[in-house]
Design a protein around this motif. Structure first.
Motif, mmCIF file in Angstrom:
data_model
loop_
_atom_site.group_PDB
_atom_site.id
_atom_site.type_symbol
_atom_site.label_atom_id
_atom_site.label_comp_id
_atom_site.label_asym_id
_atom_site.label_seq_id
_atom_site.Cartn_x
_atom_site.Cartn_y
_atom_site.Cartn_z
ATOM 1 N N ALA A 1 0.831 -1.206 0.000
ATOM 2 C CA ALA A 1 0.000 0.000 0.000
ATOM 3 C C ALA A 1 0.863 1.252 0.000
ATOM 4 N N THR A 2 1.908 1.265 0.810
ATOM 5 C CA THR A 2 2.743 2.470 0.905
ATOM 6 C C THR A 2 3.500 2.738 -0.388
ATOM 7 N N ALA A 3 3.731 1.688 -1.186
ATOM 8 C CA ALA A 3 4.485 1.858 -2.439
ATOM 9 C C ALA A 3 3.581 1.873 -3.662
ATOM 10 N N ASP A 4 2.276 1.841 -3.459
ATOM 11 C CA ASP A 4 1.325 1.841 -4.578
ATOM 12 C C ASP A 4 1.177 3.287 -5.050
ATOM 13 N N ASP A 5 1.946 3.662 -6.080
ATOM 14 C CA ASP A 5 2.043 5.087 -6.389
ATOM 15 C C ASP A 5 1.981 5.429 -7.867
ATOM 16 N N ASN A 6 1.690 4.483 -8.731
ATOM 17 C CA ASN A 6 1.726 4.777 -10.164
ATOM 18 C C ASN A 6 0.358 5.283 -10.625
ATOM 19 N N TYR A 7 0.024 6.485 -10.233
ATOM 20 C CA TYR A 7 -1.309 7.022 -10.476
ATOM 21 C C TYR A 7 -1.567 7.327 -11.950
ATOM 22 N N TYR A 8 -0.552 7.777 -12.659
ATOM 23 C CA TYR A 8 -0.735 8.176 -14.054
ATOM 24 C C TYR A 8 -0.368 7.058 -15.032
ATOM 25 N N ALA A 9 -0.381 5.819 -14.592
ATOM 26 C CA ALA A 9 -0.032 4.706 -15.476
ATOM 27 C C ALA A 9 -0.980 4.653 -16.669
#
Length: 651
Positions: A384-392
């Motif tokens: 969860a803390t590394a889930d960061d690819n929002y603009y994929a």
């Protein structure tokens, strides 16, 4: 193959380069321009490699096999050792998601594509650079990619009898133009791309060709060598003093270390500062261990930050620098010197096999091989803390002069403007474009981190915000946009939960917004005025309200223990209390939206009930990435409160 005559002053120049990088990484405030040492390394590498290749062609004994065998014996031993040690300590100390990221870095480093790995990771939510143990291998990737391209080009030019020097000038100028033309619109690409970095190595190559061409000419007068030596050192010192990491680098700034290094090399061993400073025994000794020193220092500093969960004390960093010097000397004395003199095929095969084994180990870590602290629950939390690819998956486009992220191609055009609390909904837009493409509007995102879309608000700690907000608002008023969604971390700015102080500018006066300051009412009035102005333009306007935030929603709160001991993850209750001040602000913003002619999108109405807000799914997976942002995995699947905005009604 022929090799250039040894020059101790070049080892001294290597010492300047590596000492600058170490000082910057360990004590950035003491030498803020120290990162330009990498650019000095590039020039040295280009000079030496081109000299070797061109001398060998002139002697008629150039061999690709010998060239790459020498590169393997030079590069692989220390690199393999450092990668192995970094992976081993990472297995012991890192959390599951961190170890997965380390595996990707190690595989990229072993394959010499680390620059592309880090290029792909860069972004607002990217892991901080100072917690990536192998970030420094990006420069090694650039060099090794150059070593693949450069020998082939020079061999072709030699066989075809092309004017080599003229060809190199053309290529170097082209690469430099890529650098200066991309540094502002695509800064990350300009930093990591070989196309925008090769010119620095080519400068060294051009210098090598010029010196080889002048080898049979009368020697240059001594005063010229002294002048070049002093000029070169002066340019490097100027670069160390004037260059900053927040400037457009490489860009034009990279000329200082590049031309400085080239001038020092051109001065020759007899140059004043070359002979008396660069060629001195301490400088040469540091230069001889510069490669393993560069490899060792960064993982040591990064792991200290990770274990300390913050910046270590100055004395710890100083000890780590000394430790990296000791490790570098041991690596040079017992590893590098041992492998360099053993030219048998068996040694080369062993070195290649070792590098491949590291790459495989990295891929296994990337694929889910657990570290020492690798429970399923701990992995869920760290995922969860590394889930960061929002603009994929989004396309980078422009509306007029303004850059935007785009998805969908329907007849309606929707623009979402704001900070990272608008950005966090990009995964839902991408999911809808995949599941209902015929109904999906043409959707644009224009966002800037920690930048409220409220005219007049500013923070001195975020100087790029005002320009970015101006672009957002210009886009919002563009007649090609049908619908505008305005959103931000309203709780951050208007309830005092944000560490950055924000002010509202009115004439020459500035009023504090945070913690109920005098600027709060003025900021809310400015937001209402903006929404009303957009509504008067006959656009459909939405005010996207905020999700609950605070330490109770932070996934890392569930992690207990010590990096050097045992770490566990606690089970989370599915909800946490909604802070009363956030509930009051939510009601105030709903009323403000309706008064201005905008429609509020009440996120809390969907995520909260009875004063409790969702923070974990039934399988214990956190809903949030950190204390403020919903994670992409949750938004992608469950944030359906945006569907009515982004999708056309069912026919």
């Amino acid at each position: 193959m022929m090799h250039p005559k040894y020059r101790p002053d070049i080892d001294g120049l290597r010492a300047v380069a590596v000492a600058s990088v170490l000082a910057f990484h360990a004590f950035p405030d003491a030498l803020p321009g120290g990162f330009i040492g990498v650019d000095i390394f590039f020039v040295i590498s280009g000079f030496l490699i081109t000299t070797i290749i061109m001398q060998s062609h002139a002697a008629g004994d150039f061999s690709y096999r010998d060239f790459y065998a020498r590169r393997i014996r030079r590069i692989f031993p220390a690199l393999t050792l450092v990668l192995l040690a970094t992976l081993a300590f990472g297995w012991y100390a890192l959390l599951p998601r961190e170890f997965t990221e380390l595996g990707k870095q190690a595989a990229g480093g072993a394959a010499f594509i680390a620059n592309f790995v880090f290029w792909g990771e860069a972004g607002y939510f990217d892991t901080a650079a100072d917690t990536k143990p192998l970030l420094h291998l990006w420069s090694l990737g650039i060099e090794e990619q150059f070593y693949i391209f450069w020998p082939m080009l020079l061999a072709l030019a030699w066989r075809r009898r092309w004017p080599v020097l003229r060809l190199l000038w053309v290529l170097a100028v082209a690469s430099f133009l890529v650098n200066v033309l991309t540094i502002h619109p695509f800064r990350t690409a300009a930093f990591y791309s070989p196309a925008s970095r090769f010119w620095e190595l080519m400068v060294g190559g051009i210098l090598a060709c010029m010196r080889l061409k002048a080898a049979n000419m009368a020697p240059a007068p001594a005063w010229r060598s002294h002048l070049q030596s002093c000029l070169g050192v002066g340019l490097i010192v100027l670069g160390l003093v004037m260059t900053r990491s927040d400037k457009a680098f490489p860009g034009w700034w990279a000329l200082l270390p590049t031309l400085g290094a080239a001038s020092c090399i051109a001065a020759g061993p007899a140059g004043l500062l070359n002979r008396h400073v660069l060629a001195s025994r301490p400088m040469v000794w540091i230069g001889l261990i510069s490669y393993p020193l560069y490899l060792w220092h960064w993982p040591l500093l990064v792991y200290a930050r990770i274990v300390e969960e913050g910046e270590p004390a100055a004395w710890i960093r100083a000890c780590l620098v000394l430790a990296s010097v000791l490790l570098a000397w041991l690596t040079y004395r017992f590893v590098e010197r041992f492998t360099r003199v053993r030219t048998q095929v068996g040694m080369l095969r062993s070195l290649v096999a070792g590098s491949m084994a590291i790459a495989v180990a990295g891929l296994l870590a990337l694929g889910g091989m657990p570290p020492r602290n690798g429970s399923d629950l701990l992995r869920k939390v760290t995922d969860a803390t590394a889930d960061d690819n929002y603009y994929a998956g989004f396309e980078q486009q422009k509306i007029g002069p303004y850059p935007v992220k785009r998805v969908g191609s329907g007849p309606r055009t929707i623009l979402l403007i704001g900070d990272s609390h608008i950005l966090q909904y990009a995964p839902r837009a991408m999911a809808l474009a995949g599941s209902a493409p015929a109904r999906m509007a043409t959707t644009y995102f224009s966002t800037y981190g920690a930048c409220p879309p409220v005219p007049g608000m500013f923070a001195e700690g975020n100087p790029g915000c005002e320009q970015a907000r101006g672009e957002m608002l210009a886009l919002a008023l563009d007649p090609r946009i049908d619908t505008v969604v305005v959103g931000a971390c309203w709780n951050c700015y208007f309830t005092g939960n944000f560490p950055l102080p924000f002010y509202f500018r009115e004439g020459d006066a500035a009023y504090l917004v945070n913690n109920g300051g005098e600027g709060l009412g003025r900021s809310l009035a400015s937001l209402e005025k903006l929404l009303a102005e957009l509504a008067r333009q006959k656009k459909k306007v939405y005010l996207l309200l905020d999700n609950a935030s605070g330490p109770e929603f932070e996934p890392r709160r569930l992690i207990e223990g010590s990096r050097m001991g045992r770490m566990v993850a606690l089970h989370s209750t599915p909800t946490a209390p909604l802070p009363p001040d956030q509930a009051r602000l939510n009601e105030q913003l709903k009323a403000l939206a309706r008064a201005s002619g905008a429609e509020p999108i009440d996120v809390m109405a969907r995520l909260c009930s009875g004063g409790q807000c969702l923070r974990a799914t039934p399988d214990d997976a956190p809903v949030y990435k950190d204390r403020e942002h919903l994670r992409p995995a949750y938004v992608r699947q469950y944030a359906d409160y945006l569907d009515g905005v982004l999708l056309a009604p069912q026919p």
